[in-house]
Design a protein around this motif. Structure first.
Motif, PDB file in Angstrom:
ATOM      1  N   GLU A   1       3.784  20.082 -19.477  1.00 15.32           N
ATOM      2  CA  GLU A   1       4.779  19.234 -20.049  1.00 15.32           C
ATOM      3  C   GLU A   1       5.520  18.722 -18.783  1.00 15.32           C
ATOM      4  O   GLU A   1       5.908  17.602 -18.496  1.00 15.32           O
TER       5      GLU A   1
ATOM      6  N   LYS B   1      -7.351  20.860 -18.427  1.00 13.01           N
ATOM      7  CA  LYS B   1      -6.319  21.704 -18.513  1.00 13.01           C
ATOM      8  C   LYS B   1      -6.481  23.073 -18.496  1.00 13.01           C
ATOM      9  O   LYS B   1      -6.094  23.890 -17.953  1.00 13.01           O
TER      10      LYS B   1
ATOM     11  N   TYR C   1       3.497  15.704 -17.387  1.00 14.93           N
ATOM     12  CA  TYR C   1       3.500  14.660 -18.339  1.00 14.93           C
ATOM     13  C   TYR C   1       4.949  13.932 -17.956  1.00 14.93           C
ATOM     14  O   TYR C   1       5.094  12.802 -17.695  1.00 14.93           O
TER      15      TYR C   1
ATOM     16  N   LYS D   1       1.030  15.864 -35.017  1.00 15.46           N
ATOM     17  CA  LYS D   1       2.359  16.391 -35.376  1.00 15.46           C
ATOM     18  C   LYS D   1       3.337  15.348 -35.471  1.00 15.46           C
ATOM     19  O   LYS D   1       3.293  14.533 -34.759  1.00 15.46           O
TER      20      LYS D   1
ATOM     21  N   THR E   1      -3.639  22.027 -30.569  1.00 13.15           N
ATOM     22  CA  THR E   1      -3.116  21.228 -29.503  1.00 13.15           C
ATOM     23  C   THR E   1      -3.189  19.530 -29.668  1.00 13.15           C
ATOM     24  O   THR E   1      -4.585  19.645 -30.350  1.00 13.15           O
ATOM     25  N   ALA E   2      -2.324  19.028 -29.439  1.00 13.90           N
ATOM     26  CA  ALA E   2      -2.370  17.692 -29.550  1.00 13.90           C
ATOM     27  C   ALA E   2      -3.330  16.996 -28.490  1.00 13.90           C
ATOM     28  O   ALA E   2      -3.549  15.691 -28.622  1.00 13.90           O
ATOM     29  N   SER E   3      -3.483  17.733 -27.620  1.00 12.96           N
ATOM     30  CA  SER E   3      -4.612  17.278 -26.334  1.00 12.96           C
ATOM     31  C   SER E   3      -5.771  16.815 -26.900  1.00 12.96           C
ATOM     32  O   SER E   3      -6.485  17.573 -27.852  1.00 12.96           O
TER      33      SER E   3
ATOM     34  N   MET F   1       6.488  14.790 -27.381  1.00 15.23           N
ATOM     35  CA  MET F   1       6.060  16.009 -27.037  1.00 15.23           C
ATOM     36  C   MET F   1       5.205  16.376 -28.283  1.00 15.23           C
ATOM     37  O   MET F   1       5.810  16.299 -29.511  1.00 15.23           O
ATOM     38  N   GLY F   2       3.927  16.813 -28.169  1.00 13.96           N
ATOM     39  CA  GLY F   2       3.361  17.234 -29.367  1.00 13.96           C
ATOM     40  C   GLY F   2       2.391  15.957 -30.073  1.00 13.96           C
ATOM     41  O   GLY F   2       1.741  16.346 -30.993  1.00 13.96           O
ATOM     42  N   LYS F   3       2.910  14.989 -29.477  1.00 10.83           N
ATOM     43  CA  LYS F   3       2.033  13.874 -30.128  1.00 10.83           C
ATOM     44  C   LYS F   3       0.619  13.716 -29.376  1.00 10.83           C
ATOM     45  O   LYS F   3       0.370  14.115 -28.078  1.00 10.83           O
TER      46      LYS F   3
ATOM     47  N   ASP G   1       0.603  26.816 -29.921  1.00 10.62           N
ATOM     48  CA  ASP G   1       0.415  25.265 -29.169  1.00 10.62           C
ATOM     49  C   ASP G   1      -0.142  25.509 -27.879  1.00 10.62           C
ATOM     50  O   ASP G   1       0.067  26.623 -27.338  1.00 10.62           O
ATOM     51  N   MET G   2      -0.213  24.686 -27.207  1.00 15.27           N
ATOM     52  CA  MET G   2      -0.875  24.545 -26.131  1.00 15.27           C
ATOM     53  C   MET G   2       0.089  23.976 -24.839  1.00 15.27           C
ATOM     54  O   MET G   2       0.701  25.018 -24.065  1.00 15.27           O
ATOM     55  N   ASP G   3       0.115  22.607 -24.807  1.00 16.01           N
ATOM     56  CA  ASP G   3       1.310  22.120 -23.842  1.00 16.01           C
ATOM     57  C   ASP G   3       2.420  22.528 -24.056  1.00 16.01           C
ATOM     58  O   ASP G   3       3.111  22.266 -25.077  1.00 16.01           O
TER      59      ASP G   3
END
Ligand SMILES: O=P(O)(O)OC[C@H](O)CO
Ligand SMILES: [Mg+2]
Length: 229
Positions: A21, A123, A24, A149, A113-115, A48-50, A12-14
């Motif tokens: 995070e 990033k 955010y 996610k 990643t959700a990004s 998170m993850g969205k 995962d990334m963020d």
């Protein structure tokens, strides 16, 4: 317990590779404050993850601002500040050591990643050395990712893009978010949770292991080559 045979790693990334995070949290708090609302951990855990619009919709709804603040306005108000702050993000502890180690040992790795792509570029612009070692990156706006996610889509897409046939059970996912953990487990993978500085263990459900940072990770416990140092 038998030592699992991990052959591939999905990061995962963020909040896992990058300390984004906190950015955010800061910006969501700033925006909600304008409407007399507070941003707290239970709300953050749901976001998170969205993906961008999904997390904005959750933030507005859960803060009781539906009809007052639209998700589109929330995203717009945040965008300028994200553009400024995302490039300042750092690698989280243990990331450089683990990614360099797995790369040196020839373990295929990727990022899920959700990004969205534009935020991903902001990033990672100062961390190309790390991301160059990734075999591929699947992002939230990838056409193959129908659902974000906690759906398993993004991890299954990541699995398919490795060379050759790879079993989900031979993949180890590293995640920071509860929804990311559900997605990894529903994809049939093993998953290590690095939850960040939050005491509430109820969010760790489903993880095969919980560690406070990647500095605590022991590759040999997963059938991966041990660190030499
Ligand atoms: O944790 P990621 O990398 O799936 O991305 C998460 C969102 O972009 C921010 O919570
Ligand atoms: Mg994350």
């Amino acid at each position: 317990m038998l030592t699992p045979t991990i052959t591939h790693v999905i990061f995962d990334m963020d909040g896992l590779l990058l300390d984004t995070e906190r950015i955010y949290t800061l910006l969501s708090g700033k925006i909600l404050e304008r409407y007399g609302k507070k941003f707290d951990w239970p709300l953050q855990a749901k976001m998170m993850g969205k993906r961008t619009m999904e997390s904005a919709q959750i933030c507005v709804n859960e803060s009781g601002l539906a009809g007052i603040l639209s998700p589109e306005t929330f995203v717009k108000e945040r965008e300028g500040m994200l553009q400024e702050l995302l490039p300042t993000c750092s690698l989280l502890p243990g990331v450089e050591r683990l990614v360099n180690h797995l790369h040196a040992k020839g373990i295929p790795m990727c990022v899920a990643t959700a990004s969205c792509t534009s935020h991903f570029l902001l990033k990672t612009q100062n961390h190309s050395k790390i991301f160059k070692m990734m075999h591929h990156v699947v992002k939230g706006d990838d056409p193959e990712v129908k659902q974000g996610k906690p759906a398993p889509d993004i991890f299954l897409a990541a699995l398919r893009r490795f060379e050759g046939i790879v079993e989900a059970s031979n993949c180890l996912v590293f995640e920071d978010a509860p929804y990311g953990m559900i997605a990894a487990k529903d994809a049939g993978m093993l998953a290590v949770m690095v939850p960040g500085p939050r005491p509430d263990v109820s969010y760790h459900e489903g993880a095969d292991q919980v560690i406070s940072s990647l500095l605590e990770f022991s590759p040999q416990n997963w059938g991966l080559p041990p660190f030499q140092d």
